[in-house]
Design an enzyme around this catalytic site. Structure first.
Site, PDB file in Angstrom:
ATOM      1  N   LYS A  52      63.469  20.038 -11.610  1.00 46.06           N
ATOM      2  CA  LYS A  52      63.519  20.033 -10.139  1.00 46.06           C
ATOM      3  C   LYS A  52      63.566  18.598  -9.628  1.00 46.06           C
ATOM      4  O   LYS A  52      63.319  17.651 -10.387  1.00 46.06           O
ATOM      5  CB  LYS A  52      62.296  20.777  -9.596  1.00 46.06           C
ATOM      6  CG  LYS A  52      60.963  20.132  -9.950  1.00 46.06           C
ATOM      7  CD  LYS A  52      59.787  21.067  -9.659  1.00 46.06           C
ATOM      8  CE  LYS A  52      58.462  20.389 -10.007  1.00 46.06           C
ATOM      9  NZ  LYS A  52      57.311  21.310  -9.826  1.00 46.06           N
ATOM     10  N   TYR A 272      57.513  -9.793   7.302  1.00 47.81           N
ATOM     11  CA  TYR A 272      57.039  -9.081   8.496  1.00 47.81           C
ATOM     12  C   TYR A 272      55.549  -9.286   8.728  1.00 47.81           C
ATOM     13  O   TYR A 272      54.755  -9.305   7.778  1.00 47.81           O
ATOM     14  CB  TYR A 272      57.295  -7.586   8.344  1.00 47.81           C
ATOM     15  CG  TYR A 272      58.719  -7.194   8.629  1.00 47.81           C
ATOM     16  CD1 TYR A 272      59.275  -7.385   9.889  1.00 47.81           C
ATOM     17  CD2 TYR A 272      59.501  -6.621   7.627  1.00 47.81           C
ATOM     18  CE1 TYR A 272      60.593  -7.017  10.140  1.00 47.81           C
ATOM     19  CE2 TYR A 272      60.818  -6.248   7.878  1.00 47.81           C
ATOM     20  CZ  TYR A 272      61.362  -6.451   9.136  1.00 47.81           C
ATOM     21  OH  TYR A 272      62.644  -6.086   9.383  1.00 47.81           O
TER      22      TYR A 272
HETATM   23  C1  LIG Z   1      56.551  21.059 -11.030  1.00 44.76           C
HETATM   24  C2  LIG Z   1      56.053  22.229 -11.763  1.00 44.76           C
HETATM   25  C3  LIG Z   1      55.920  22.189 -13.157  1.00 44.76           C
HETATM   26  C4  LIG Z   1      56.059  20.915 -13.965  1.00 44.76           C
HETATM   27  O1  LIG Z   1      54.822  20.240 -13.922  1.00 44.76           O
HETATM   28  P1  LIG Z   1      54.576  18.846 -14.670  1.00 44.76           P
HETATM   29  O2  LIG Z   1      53.167  18.520 -14.333  1.00 44.76           O
HETATM   30  O3  LIG Z   1      55.540  17.882 -14.100  1.00 44.76           O
HETATM   31  O4  LIG Z   1      54.801  19.057 -16.115  1.00 44.76           O
HETATM   32  C5  LIG Z   1      55.595  23.365 -13.813  1.00 44.76           C
HETATM   33  N1  LIG Z   1      55.375  24.506 -13.126  1.00 44.76           N
HETATM   34  C6  LIG Z   1      55.455  24.577 -11.774  1.00 44.76           C
HETATM   35  C7  LIG Z   1      55.179  25.852 -11.078  1.00 44.76           C
HETATM   36  C8  LIG Z   1      55.784  23.428 -11.040  1.00 44.76           C
HETATM   37  O5  LIG Z   1      55.832  23.487  -9.705  1.00 44.76           O
END
Ligand SMILES: *Cc1c(COP(=O)(O)O)cnc(C)c1O
Length: 389
Positions: A52, A272
């Site tokens: 993702k 800044y």
């Molecule tokens: C993002 C996510 C993962 C991956 O988790 P990591 O800590 O990056 O390994 C797994 N399961 C779900 C439901 C997630 O939202």
């Protein structure tokens, strides 16, 4: 370290676009190595990959084929749009969409053979109704909540599934998942509580392959592995478990160019808010990456503060002043003049600055550093194993 790219400090290093202000290098061989090492840890469980948020900022279009080449068959994304990207580069992959099913979105899933992760009774009803209309029991996962209170079926929703078998008969349940809230903390009591409520929920549902562990969950040991594990962050090299050395390989390197070099006098200010006043004659290099590129404002250094350091080879160049949208300013006074050239690259993430180091300095987690990596970088993919052939 940067393989075929040559010395990243050289303004004319091979394969750098001369107009690119900053270059993000992703090492696909290291990504595959991380995948294989997690798969080994997972024993007999299938090792899926969470890709993702554009594979945590590294670029799903390149990361997914690399993972598939290492043997990964199942991918998790958050949205249907992300599933389309994965499908475009992995025609055979099994793709699960963690956000679940939005109203009227079912046909979009069917079109690319993506599987929703169904987390509520209305989602299950809607997927079932779509399957009836399509005349086919299409696969989907079922998400049971074991304590996150974010997505997934509550125990009373599982009761509804148990009392009405028609809900699960209309489609093909292919996987049951839940998600750990505290897997980064192996000593947390929540881990075992969630593991045992996952077991309990599974026992009430039809016999399905089960998947609980994210990256941290894999390190909790075999009791958490079930039939499939689904790491994200550990694939991309950042810390999955707090308080222990991180065994994964770093896969990203970020180098940005020096735009200008100037000498300023004691008493002058930088940037800044005139937030940094110079205590000595200072040579300042202005580097082409800022908060719009994921260099968080927290990493700046006003008077009395220490922020991010950039590196020219093994020479440290501490940030001085605030982070701007497109640039930072670093102190190069103590670095040999021949190392500091207009157009030269400085390291912002790499050998001297891991993603975890930067996250700690910015008061956040590696996940946020990676998924904030900017859209303006030239992205270069390297693959040591290919380069060696
Ligand atoms: C993002 C996510 C993962 C991956 O988790 P990591 O800590 O990056 O390994 C797994 N399961 C779900 C439901 C997630 O939202």
């Amino acid at each position: 370290m940067t393989g075929s790219l040559g010395d990243p400090a050289s303004p004319r290093a091979a394969s750098y676009d001369p107009a690119a202000s900053a270059i993000l290098t992703v090492d696909l061989a290291a990504l595959r190595d991380n995948y294989r090492s997690l798969r080994t840890r997972a024993g007999t469980a299938e090792c899926a990959a969470v890709v993702k948020a554009d594979a945590y900022g590294t670029g799903a279009e390149r990361a997914v084929p690399a993972l598939a080449a290492a043997g990964c068959r199942t991918f998790f994304v958050a949205t249907l749009g992300e599933a389309r990207t994965v499908r475009s580069v992995a025609s055979e992959a099994v793709i699960y969409v963690l956000d679940g099913l939005l109203p009227d979105a079912a046909a979009g899933f069917a079109e690319i053979h993506a599987r929703p992760v169904l987390g509520s009774v209305p989602e299950i009803e809607e997927w079932g109704a779509y399957c009836d209309s399509a005349g086919e029991r299409l696969p989907a996962a079922i998400h049971v909540d074991t304590g996150m209170n974010r997505l997934g079926l509550r125990p009373e929703d599982v009761d509804a599934l148990v009392s009405d078998s028609r809900l699960l008969d209309r489609f093909k349940p292919a996987l049951v998942i839940s998600h750990l809230a505290c897997a980064d903390d192996p000593g947390h009591s929540m881990n075992e509580i969630q593991r045992s409520s996952f077991e309990a929920a599974r026992g009430r549902l039809p016999d399905l392959p089960a998947c609980l562990a994210n990256s941290g969950g894999i390190f909790l040991g075999p009791a958490y592995h079930f039939d499939m594990v689904r790491p994200g962050i550990a694939l991309y090299g950042a810390r999955a478990v707090n308080g222990v050395p991180n065994p994964m390989k770093q896969i990203v390197t970020l180098n940005a160019r020096i735009l200008q070099i100037r000498d300023a006098a004691p008493g002058e200010s930088v940037g800044y808010g005139a937030a940094r006043r110079l205590a000595r004659s200072t040579r300042i290099a202005t580097v082409a990456a800022g908060y719009a590129d994921g260099i968080f404002r927290r990493l700046g250094a006003a008077n009395g503060e220490t922020g991010l350091s950039a590196w020219l080879g093994d020479h440290e160049a501490p940030i001085i002043g605030r982070v701007s949208m497109d640039t930072i300013t670093v102190d190069v006074t103590d670095i040999p003049a021949d190392r500091v050239a207009r157009g030269a690259m400085v390291e912002l993430i790499g050998q001297h600055n891991s993603v975890d180091d930067i996250a700690d300095k910015a008061g956040t987690i590696g996940y946020e550093i990676l998924t904030s990596l900017g859209a303006r970088y030239q992205r270069v993919y390297i693959d040591h194993q290919e380069a060696a052939q």
